[in-house]
Structure formats: structure tokens, C-alpha cells
Write a protein that holds these residues in place. Structure first.
Motif, PDB file in Angstrom:
ATOM      1  N   ASP A 201       0.764  -1.377   0.138  1.00 39.33           N
ATOM      2  CA  ASP A 201      -0.012  -0.188  -0.002  1.00 39.33           C
ATOM      3  C   ASP A 201       0.919   1.230   0.014  1.00 39.33           C
ATOM      4  O   ASP A 201       0.458   1.843  -0.396  1.00 39.33           O
TER       5      ASP A 201
ATOM      6  N   ASP B 151       4.987   5.117 -11.633  1.00 42.83           N
ATOM      7  CA  ASP B 151       3.986   5.546 -12.311  1.00 42.83           C
ATOM      8  C   ASP B 151       3.703   4.789 -13.762  1.00 42.83           C
ATOM      9  O   ASP B 151       2.869   4.637 -14.548  1.00 42.83           O
TER      10      ASP B 151
ATOM     11  N   SER C 254       0.603   4.772 -10.282  1.00 38.85           N
ATOM     12  CA  SER C 254       0.667   6.100  -9.882  1.00 38.85           C
ATOM     13  C   SER C 254      -0.155   6.561  -8.620  1.00 38.85           C
ATOM     14  O   SER C 254      -0.087   7.668  -8.218  1.00 38.85           O
ATOM     15  N   ASP C 255      -1.028   5.840  -7.947  1.00 39.95           N
ATOM     16  CA  ASP C 255      -1.940   5.842  -6.777  1.00 39.95           C
ATOM     17  C   ASP C 255      -1.158   5.652  -5.661  1.00 39.95           C
ATOM     18  O   ASP C 255      -1.448   5.560  -4.578  1.00 39.95           O
ATOM     19  N   THR C 256       0.084   4.560  -5.783  1.00 40.67           N
ATOM     20  CA  THR C 256       0.688   4.178  -4.705  1.00 40.67           C
ATOM     21  C   THR C 256       1.599   5.093  -3.906  1.00 40.67           C
ATOM     22  O   THR C 256       2.512   5.790  -4.621  1.00 40.67           O
ATOM     23  N   PRO C 257       1.265   5.548  -2.793  1.00 42.38           N
ATOM     24  CA  PRO C 257       1.982   6.700  -2.285  1.00 42.38           C
ATOM     25  C   PRO C 257       3.457   6.384  -1.633  1.00 42.38           C
ATOM     26  O   PRO C 257       3.806   5.111  -1.534  1.00 42.38           O
TER      27      PRO C 257
ATOM     28  N   ASP D  19       5.110  11.474  -0.663  1.00 47.89           N
ATOM     29  CA  ASP D  19       3.736  11.769  -0.150  1.00 47.89           C
ATOM     30  C   ASP D  19       3.762  11.866   1.426  1.00 47.89           C
ATOM     31  O   ASP D  19       3.030  12.529   2.109  1.00 47.89           O
TER      32      ASP D  19
END
Ligand code: PBG
Length: 328
Positions: free
Chosen positions: A164, A184, A189-192, A247
Motif C-alpha cells: 500500500d 507511474d 501512480s496511486d501508490t504513495p 507523499d
């Protein structure tokens, strides 16, 4: 604010009179949701080997990791950070980015049984390299840019296994950018990314290196981890990581670096993680075992101080104990 003395009009003890008042006006409080619990994972079955320098912490095989996750869930600790100890190490840390690597297998197993559990994976090579350094060694020196390629591969492999949050701890220059681009480019691209941004070269990692079997076989980590005299440089590290796409940024260790945590909190509008490292844990445990201090009291004081300094989340070996104490 005026600093003129105004006693007896002002008496700060008024709000300390009862437990209810103290509770009401406490500025910082802990919650189980603040904690990330570290797990050391080995190959095999039914392995639960206590780490001698870290009482109550174990090297666990995946079956026992799942049992641990069940306990954590009951305590409302819903986040773990994984460290892998492979059976085989080599010069380039192949086990770190192998599809059947220990972290890859463990991540898949945890996410299958506990989909709600936040799985953070530590991205580094030191547990997987025969020389124990965090990167590719060329002529006795850790080569930055060659290392970046391997770290990017490792991060993508963790994401493919279901991680995650990706947490690079190697301290190479440019790794956050390299990892962000690789994630990405591979559909993540949504993995912090939680960057170990201000990671100091610290004696407090001693017990961890026993736990993770990652002691460098020659030299030390001072050419990549930060000098403990520096604070301005920590801010530069954090800026660079934010610019490269972090992030969450991290300060590590926590206790001797509370000033750095506070400075980061005041300067940057980004979530801050602090790593309450192995040596900080072992010191409290050792003193408590000797009857020199009250372990439970000191644990809560230590964790509260880290949060008070400005940490939003805390990686801590105390997570289970603290969560149990919070329930009382
Ligand atoms: C891997 C890594 C280390 C720790 C976290 N990730 C050790 C090191 O840099 O030598 C230390 C954590 C702890 O002491 O609890 N690079």
C-alpha cells in the motif's frame, strides 16, 4: 504575549487539579491509528525467533506473521512495515526484487487475509546484499545511480505484490524521483511513497541490524546516511524528497531528533512520520527489566513526546503494548 510575572493572578496548577481536568486540557493524545508496527520476516514455517537485543520482538515466518496481524487487528493497529531476511544474499541484492522474494510473498499473504491492513514495505538493499550496504558497491564505495535502478525495480515489485505504501530507506540521492517514475510507468501512480528523508547515521540502529541481519561487512553508512550534527541539511533532504514526489516524509531516529521533527512540522505542510528505532526501544526495555524505570509509563511518555514534537504517524516496536495500554 507579555512575559511580566503575574502571580498570584495566574496559577497554572488550577487546570492540573484533577485527572478529569488534566485529560480535558491535554494537548497531545495517542491513538492506535498513529502506529505502524515493524515486522521482521524470514523464510520457513512456524519460525518465531526472539531477537536477543529486542525483547518481545521476533523474526517470524509468514504463517506467524499472519497470526501477528490478527492480534494487531484486534488492538486496532492496522498498519505494518515489513523487513525481509532472505535465505540467500548476493552482491546486488537479488532477493529484494525477486517475484518470489520474502517481502513479495509476505505482502501477498497479508493482503489476501487482511485486505484492510496497510502494508508498508521498506525499500532498501542492505538486508539482501552480501556486503550489507544499502546499494551497489563499486571499488568499496556505494554507487548512487546504479543503486537507483535496483531500488526502482524493488519498489515496483513490492507494488505488484500489493504493497500500500512504498518506504525507501536507502538514502541515495534522487531515489524518490526514480521510484516515482518507475511506479507511474508501471501503473502504480496511486501508490504513495513514504520517504525516509532525514535518516541519520545512528548508533541507535544497532539492535535492528541484529534483527535484520544487515550489518555492513566493511565500513559504515556515513557516505549516504546523514551526520547527526546536522539540521539544515535535514530540511534540504526533505525539500528534495517533496519535490521528487514524496507523499509522507520521515525523520529517523525519533528521540534524539525531536527538534528535527518539530522543524519539519513547522516548515512543511506534509504528513510527517517518525521512526522510533530499535535502540530507542531496547533502552527502555533494558531499563524496565532491571527495575530502573516503569516501562509502561516511559513508553507512553516517549510516544507522546514524538507526537508532540510534530509526528503524524510513528513507526514503533511499542505499537502493540501502547495500543493495549490505550484500551485500559
Ligand atoms: C535499512 C533500515 C535500517 C533501519 C530501518 N531500515 C537500518 C540501517 O539503516 O542500518 C533501522 C530501524 C531501526 O533501528 O529500528 N536501511
Amino acid at each position: 504575549m507579555s512575559t511580566q510575572p503575574n502571580f498570584p493572578i495566574t496559577r497554572l496548577r488550577r487546570l492540573r487539579k484533577t485527572a478529569a481536568l488534566r485529560d480535558m486540557f491535554r494537548e497531545t493524545s495517542l491513538s492506535a491509528a498513529d502506529f505502524i508496527y515493524p515486522l521482521f520476516i524470514v523464510e520457513g514455517e512456524n519460525v518465531k525467533k526472539e531477537i536477543s537485543s529486542m525483547p518481545d520482538q521476533y523474526q517470524l515466518s509468514i504463517d506467524n506473521v499472519l497470526r501477528e496481524c490478527e492480534e494487531l487487528t484486534k488492538l486496532n493497529v492496522n498498519s505494518v512495515i515489513l523487513f525481509g531476511i532472505p535465505n540467500e544474499k548476493d552482491e546486488v541484492g537479488t532477493g529484494a526484487y525477486a517475484d518470489d522474494g520474502i517481502i513479495q510473498k509476505a505482502t501477498r499473504a497479508i493482503k489476501e487475509r487482511f485486505p484492510e491492513m496497510i502494508v508498508v514495505t521498506d525499500v532498501c538493499l542492505c538486508e539482501y546484499t552480501s556486503h550489507g550496504h544499502c546499494g551497489v558497491v563499486e571499488n568499496g564505495y556505494v554507487d548512487n545511480d546504479k543503486t537507483l535502478e535496483l531500488l526502482a525495480k524493488e519498489a515496483v515489485s513490492h507494488a505488484q505484490s500489493g504493497a500500500d505504501i512504498i518506504a525507501p530507506s536507502d538514502m541515495m540521492d534522487g531515489r524518490i524521483g526514480a521510484i516515482r517514475t518507475a511506479l507511474d510507468g508501471n501503473g502504480f501512480s496511486d501508490t504513495p511513497i513514504m520517504a525516509y528523508s532525514a535518516k541519520y547515521s545512528s548508533g541507535f540502529y544497532g539492535p535492528f541490524r541484529e534483527a535484520a541481519e544487515s550489518t555492513p561487512q566493511f565500513g559504515d553508512r556515513k557516505t549516504y546516511q546523514m551526520d547527526f550534527g546536522n539540521s539544515d541539511e535535514a530540511m534540504r533532504e526533505i525539500v528534495l524528497d517533496i519535490q521528487e514526489g514524496a507523499d509522507i516524509v520521515m525523520v529517523k531516529p525519533a528521540l534524539s531528533y525531536l527538534d528535527v521533527i518539530r522543524r519539519a512540522k513547522d516548515n512543511f505542510n506534509i504528513p510527517i512520520c517518525a521512526y522510533n528505532v530499535s535502540g530507542e526501544y531496547s533502552m527502555v526495555k533494558a531499563a524496565a527489566r532491571n527495575g530502573w524505570l516503569d516501562g509502561e509509563k516511559v513508553t507512553m511518555e516517549v510516544l507522546t513526546s514524538i507526537k508532540r514534537a510534530g509526528a503524524d504517524v510513528i513507526i514503533t516496536y511499542f505499537a502493540k503494548e501502547a495500543a493495549a495500554l490505550l484500551r485500559k
